[in-house]
Design a protein around this motif. Structure first.
Motif, mmCIF file in Angstrom:
data_model
loop_
_atom_site.group_PDB
_atom_site.id
_atom_site.type_symbol
_atom_site.label_atom_id
_atom_site.label_comp_id
_atom_site.label_asym_id
_atom_site.label_seq_id
_atom_site.Cartn_x
_atom_site.Cartn_y
_atom_site.Cartn_z
ATOM 1 N N GLU A 50 0.662 -1.263 0.108
ATOM 2 C CA GLU A 50 -0.120 0.041 0.004
ATOM 3 C C GLU A 50 0.869 1.198 0.165
ATOM 4 O O GLU A 50 0.283 2.376 -0.601
ATOM 5 N N ASP A 51 1.912 1.299 0.583
ATOM 6 C CA ASP A 51 2.879 2.280 0.587
ATOM 7 C C ASP A 51 4.025 2.286 -0.217
ATOM 8 O O ASP A 51 4.848 3.203 -0.124
ATOM 9 N N THR A 52 3.726 1.449 -1.258
ATOM 10 C CA THR A 52 4.795 1.458 -2.426
ATOM 11 C C THR A 52 4.612 2.748 -3.420
ATOM 12 O O THR A 52 3.664 3.312 -3.692
ATOM 13 N N ILE A 53 5.694 3.265 -3.798
ATOM 14 C CA ILE A 53 5.835 4.578 -4.795
ATOM 15 C C ILE A 53 6.334 3.810 -6.078
ATOM 16 O O ILE A 53 7.383 3.283 -6.094
ATOM 17 N N ASN A 54 5.391 4.246 -7.244
ATOM 18 C CA ASN A 54 5.724 3.742 -8.551
ATOM 19 C C ASN A 54 6.556 4.850 -9.255
ATOM 20 O O ASN A 54 6.358 5.896 -9.109
ATOM 21 N N PHE A 55 7.632 4.251 -9.950
ATOM 22 C CA PHE A 55 8.722 5.260 -10.471
ATOM 23 C C PHE A 55 8.790 4.898 -12.006
ATOM 24 O O PHE A 55 8.566 3.619 -12.454
ATOM 25 N N LEU A 56 8.683 5.662 -12.856
ATOM 26 C CA LEU A 56 8.555 5.387 -14.473
ATOM 27 C C LEU A 56 9.734 6.705 -14.759
ATOM 28 O O LEU A 56 10.000 7.510 -14.581
ATOM 29 N N LEU A 57 10.412 5.632 -16.045
ATOM 30 C CA LEU A 57 11.499 6.707 -16.702
ATOM 31 C C LEU A 57 10.719 7.625 -17.652
ATOM 32 O O LEU A 57 9.764 6.835 -18.604
ATOM 33 N N TRP A 58 10.890 8.910 -18.070
ATOM 34 C CA TRP A 58 10.208 9.547 -18.972
ATOM 35 C C TRP A 58 11.298 10.364 -19.843
ATOM 36 O O TRP A 58 12.199 11.164 -19.219
ATOM 37 N N ASP A 59 11.418 10.062 -21.151
ATOM 38 C CA ASP A 59 12.533 10.589 -21.846
ATOM 39 C C ASP A 59 12.154 11.676 -22.734
ATOM 40 O O ASP A 59 12.832 12.260 -23.473
ATOM 41 N N LYS A 60 10.753 11.989 -22.875
ATOM 42 C CA LYS A 60 10.236 13.136 -23.541
ATOM 43 C C LYS A 60 10.082 14.317 -22.973
ATOM 44 O O LYS A 60 10.175 14.626 -22.072
ATOM 45 N N GLU A 61 10.251 15.487 -23.908
ATOM 46 C CA GLU A 61 10.065 16.688 -23.592
ATOM 47 C C GLU A 61 8.759 17.198 -23.147
ATOM 48 O O GLU A 61 8.535 18.281 -22.290
ATOM 49 N N GLU A 62 7.839 16.511 -23.610
ATOM 50 C CA GLU A 62 6.180 16.742 -23.254
ATOM 51 C C GLU A 62 5.862 16.070 -22.092
ATOM 52 O O GLU A 62 6.424 15.031 -21.902
#
Length: 502
Positions: free
Chosen positions: A448-460
């Motif tokens: 429940e207390d997990t944080i999801n991380f995502l890689l984002w390579d775009k300028e938008e």
């Protein structure tokens, strides 16, 4: 810490959240037996010690069950109860945000600094605070000094709100000869770094600090293996050399592999069952580490060098920093890492070595730290072949109620012997450094207390950002914020973006 030694009924003291959100920091509270041990149980003497590893079980089929190898090599905690309170200590928070704007005023020299309710006690009396992005003034108080942050000094605490009362150290002055600065303008949302305290020349006493562990309930799971071999089987001449030793090896391999799957994917639970001899009994299942990770990076497919460096930065530059990373990988993830082109980056060193556990691993050295990659076949079997668990070396706890033991007995009334093996233990992650790289689109990981991380390579900015997710930027992203730069973490919550500092 065994459950029965913990006073669960006592009232918890007011605590402040640390950098990972655990309520472990007690600002302005002395470290006393009554203040900490009674409310929280403490960590009683004699419960933490090193135990000799069972070499035979440890070495048997070790490459098939890497996670179990890590558990058997980890520090063990001997407990008396199958329900254990797993204690964790968070790192302190080093920054707060201004909740509402402070209006400039030349009539007063002291003002209440508005911060969130959870951050009030972080700003202690006699402490110094540096306000990012707000320029201070020179010694005359008449001219702004660009690039030098405004610094505040905490002189007290407001009785009605609990907010700190501060004065500016390098703020504006009505007259150059004034001894104190007037109130400067501080925008809402300004980030304040908490610096050390500053005492006057005869001062000796300041508000005390204390830190207390916060428990999480972990169940120990009792696992067993039974083998019954008849005298007739042993005495028969067999067409193929199918001996008892071969059967025993096969059974132990099956038991160890099933235990390894349990350490990964078991869901914690409790069930009452009816035993024909002893009546009602409790069955406990442990919590697999798939549901213990606090940080999950959603990432699938091929990796670039820049993304791999981002992963190293994310793991090694938090507040909880291990010495090195042990990466237990599915076969797809391992292939993607091996296919990264490092030829243009001589600073990245790749070598095969034998680590402290005795594994032959592929180690990749980066400027942030070292990764040790090991194939984990169990991840493939559980549907995580494109995923990996990055575990901090030395950051595991092996809870054990009874030491592993085996027995042999003659079955009365039968011409047969019974051999049994009983293990009653649990594995828990310690610290908040661990990262699970989830490469499966349909798999659930974390709690429940997990944080999801995502890689984002775009300028938008993402068109449909995930609520509560933290985006690791691979490029400057003006679509998120004009200040959002490559390498930063930004979180989307309640319809707006904010820089993430957790």
């Amino acid at each position: 810490m065994a459950e029965e030694t913990v006073n669960l009924a006592a009232e918890q003291p007011v605590a402040g959240a640390g950098s990972a959100g655990l309520e472990t920091q007690h600002y302005g509270q002395a470290t006393t037996v009554d203040g900490l041990s009674a409310p929280n149980g403490g960590v009683g003497a004699g419960n933490l010690f090193e135990v000799e590893v069972d070499k035979q079980l440890f070495e048997f089929e070790s490459d098939d069950t890497p996670l179990m190898q890590l558990m058997l090599a980890a520090k063990r905690v001997s407990v008396q109860s199958p329900k254990v309170q797993h204690f964790q200590i968070d790192e302190e928070k080093t920054m707060v945000e201004v909740a509402s704007a402070v209006t400039a005023s030349s009539d007063n020299t002291q003002f209440i600094l508005p911060v969130s309710a959870g951050d009030k006690k972080l700003c202690q009396v006699c402490g110094t605070l540096s306000v990012r992005g707000v320029d201070g003034y020179d010694r005359t108080g008449q001219n702004v000094t660009p690039g030098v942050n405004l610094m505040l000094y905490v002189i007290g605490r407001d009785k009605s709100t609990g907010n700190p009362i501060v004065t500016a150290m390098n703020g504006p002055k009505a007259q150059e000869t004034d001894a104190e600065c007037t109130i400067p303008e501080i925008p809402a949302g300004s980030v304040i770094d908490i610096l050390g305290n500053a005492l006057h020349e005869t001062q000796r006493k300041v508000e005390p600090d204390s830190t207390t562990p916060v428990p999480e309930m972990i169940f120990l799971q009792k696992r067993g293996m039974n083998r019954v071999v008849s005298d007739y089987f042993e005495s028969q001449r067999k067409r193929v050399p199918f001996t008892n030793a071969l059967l025993a090896e096969r059974d132990l391999r099956k038991f160890k592999r099933a235990g390894n799957r349990t350490l990964w994917a078991s869901v914690q639970g409790e069930l009452t069952v009816q035993d024909e001899d002893t009546g009602l009994q409790k069955v406990l299942t442990t919590k697999g580490i798939l549901y213990q990770f606090k940080r999950v990076l959603e990432r699938s497919g091929a990796w670039t060098y820049r993304q791999f460096v981002s992963l190293a930065k994310m793991f090694f530059t938090g507040v909880d920093v291990p010495q090195s990373a042990i990466c237990l990988c599915g076969k797809g993830f391992l292939e993607n890492i091996q296919c990264i082109d490092f030829s243009d980056h001589p600073e990245v060193k790749i070598e095969v070595k034998t680590n402290s556990i005795g594994w032959s691993v592929t180690q990749i050295h980066t400027v942030f730290g070292d990764f040790q990659f090991k194939w984990e076949p169990t991840l493939d079997k559980l549907g995580f072949e494109n995923s990996a668990a990055i575990i901090g070396e030395g950051r595991l706890v092996h809870y054990q109620r009874t030491t592993e033991h085996s027995e042999k007995e003659r079955i009365e009334g039968h011409e047969a012997n019974r051999e049994s093996l009983i293990v009653w233990d649990a594995l828990a992650l310690k610290g908040s450094c661990h990262v699970f790289v989830n490469g499966e689109s349909d798999a659930n990981v974390g709690g429940e207390d997990t944080i999801n991380f995502l890689l984002w390579d775009k300028e938008e900015a993402p068109e449909a950002p995930e609520e509560g997710a933290v985006y690791f930027l691979g490029n400057d992203c003006a679509g998120i914020d004009e200040k959002a730069q490559r390498g930063e973490l930004w979180q989307y919550s309640e319809g707006k973006w904010s820089k993430y500092n957790g």
